[in-house]
Design an enzyme around this catalytic site. Sequence first.
Site, PDB file in Angstrom:
ATOM      1  N   GLU A 189       8.345   4.857   9.837  1.00 48.65           N
ATOM      2  CA  GLU A 189       8.822   4.723   8.461  1.00 48.65           C
ATOM      3  C   GLU A 189      10.161   5.398   8.196  1.00 48.65           C
ATOM      4  O   GLU A 189      10.911   4.973   7.300  1.00 48.65           O
ATOM      5  CB  GLU A 189       7.776   5.291   7.487  1.00 48.65           C
ATOM      6  CG  GLU A 189       6.486   4.513   7.410  1.00 48.65           C
ATOM      7  CD  GLU A 189       5.433   4.944   8.417  1.00 48.65           C
ATOM      8  OE1 GLU A 189       4.273   4.554   8.262  1.00 48.65           O
ATOM      9  OE2 GLU A 189       5.787   5.675   9.383  1.00 48.65           O
ATOM     10  N   GLU A 223      -1.444   3.732  11.073  1.00 48.84           N
ATOM     11  CA  GLU A 223      -2.333   4.481  10.186  1.00 48.84           C
ATOM     12  C   GLU A 223      -3.724   3.862  10.113  1.00 48.84           C
ATOM     13  O   GLU A 223      -4.721   4.587  10.001  1.00 48.84           O
ATOM     14  CB  GLU A 223      -1.695   4.571   8.796  1.00 48.84           C
ATOM     15  CG  GLU A 223      -0.504   5.526   8.802  1.00 48.84           C
ATOM     16  CD  GLU A 223       0.341   5.449   7.545  1.00 48.84           C
ATOM     17  OE1 GLU A 223       0.544   6.501   6.916  1.00 48.84           O
ATOM     18  OE2 GLU A 223       0.796   4.333   7.192  1.00 48.84           O
ATOM     19  N   ALA A 270       3.412  -2.263   7.043  1.00 40.18           N
ATOM     20  CA  ALA A 270       3.293  -2.755   5.681  1.00 40.18           C
ATOM     21  C   ALA A 270       4.348  -3.833   5.436  1.00 40.18           C
ATOM     22  O   ALA A 270       5.212  -4.082   6.272  1.00 40.18           O
ATOM     23  CB  ALA A 270       3.455  -1.606   4.690  1.00 40.18           C
ATOM     24  N   GLY A 310       2.042   1.380   8.811  1.00 43.99           N
ATOM     25  CA  GLY A 310       0.699   1.220   8.292  1.00 43.99           C
ATOM     26  C   GLY A 310      -0.296   0.751   9.326  1.00 43.99           C
ATOM     27  O   GLY A 310      -1.492   1.034   9.228  1.00 43.99           O
TER      28      GLY A 310
END
Length: 257
Positions: free
Chosen positions: A133, A113, A65, A110
């Site tokens: 993260e 993910e 992200a 992300g």
Amino acid sequence: MTDETVTVDVDDGVATLTIDRPDALNALDVATLERMETAIDGAKTGDARVLVVTGAGEKAFVAGADISYMRDLTTPEAQAYAELGHRVVDAIASFPGPTIAAINGYAFGGGCELALACDLRVASERATLGQTEIDIGIIPGWGGTQRLSRLVGDETARRMVFFGERVDATDAHEIGLVGEVVAHNRLNEHVADIAEELAAKPRFALTAAKRALDAVHEDPLSAGLQFERRTWSGLFGTHDQREGMSAFLEKRDPDFE
């Protein structure tokens, strides 16, 4: 279809969505996520039977992200960002036909993910994956805490999340995080062959098979994802979140509480 940082090419029932921000290692800012959401919705209502997700350039699938955007978010703003990320990831997961992640490089946070939301994951030999993260003071917020353990098992998932471990393509295959590893220069061709084969299968039977396979996890996954969103956004405004993201952007070691 082309929309600046996102391109979608549809050919013989296969839609290939490419995140095209190679200078930013395909990191997902708000605009890119919004374009992805629109593109996936378009593919769903179009003629695509199979969706391939990949990143542009030679280095990254999706490096994660947008940390520069996240650093100063309030909890409500973080919640909105989590919701946007979840809508995109859930749109991939709920695509009617099979979805394939062509992991051509870094797939962190992300990006990992996004790959987890796909039905199949094919990695280049150069790929590296991880839920990283923890090192910026937060946790996975777009499904990683729920989907990872379903692939690699509980303890392996805990180790990856707790330590922010990064695994290379070979190790990712050994733990079940990816289905296969291919030579970097053959990745696109190999994924195209798989996608073409799947697109030739009976459409309604494939959709039914996917729904049946998803039903194994659907109810507990939904509850877990709701918990993850609340917990993830609640970490914004903490010292460790601010410090972790500032240290990342300033290229220094963080000083966590």
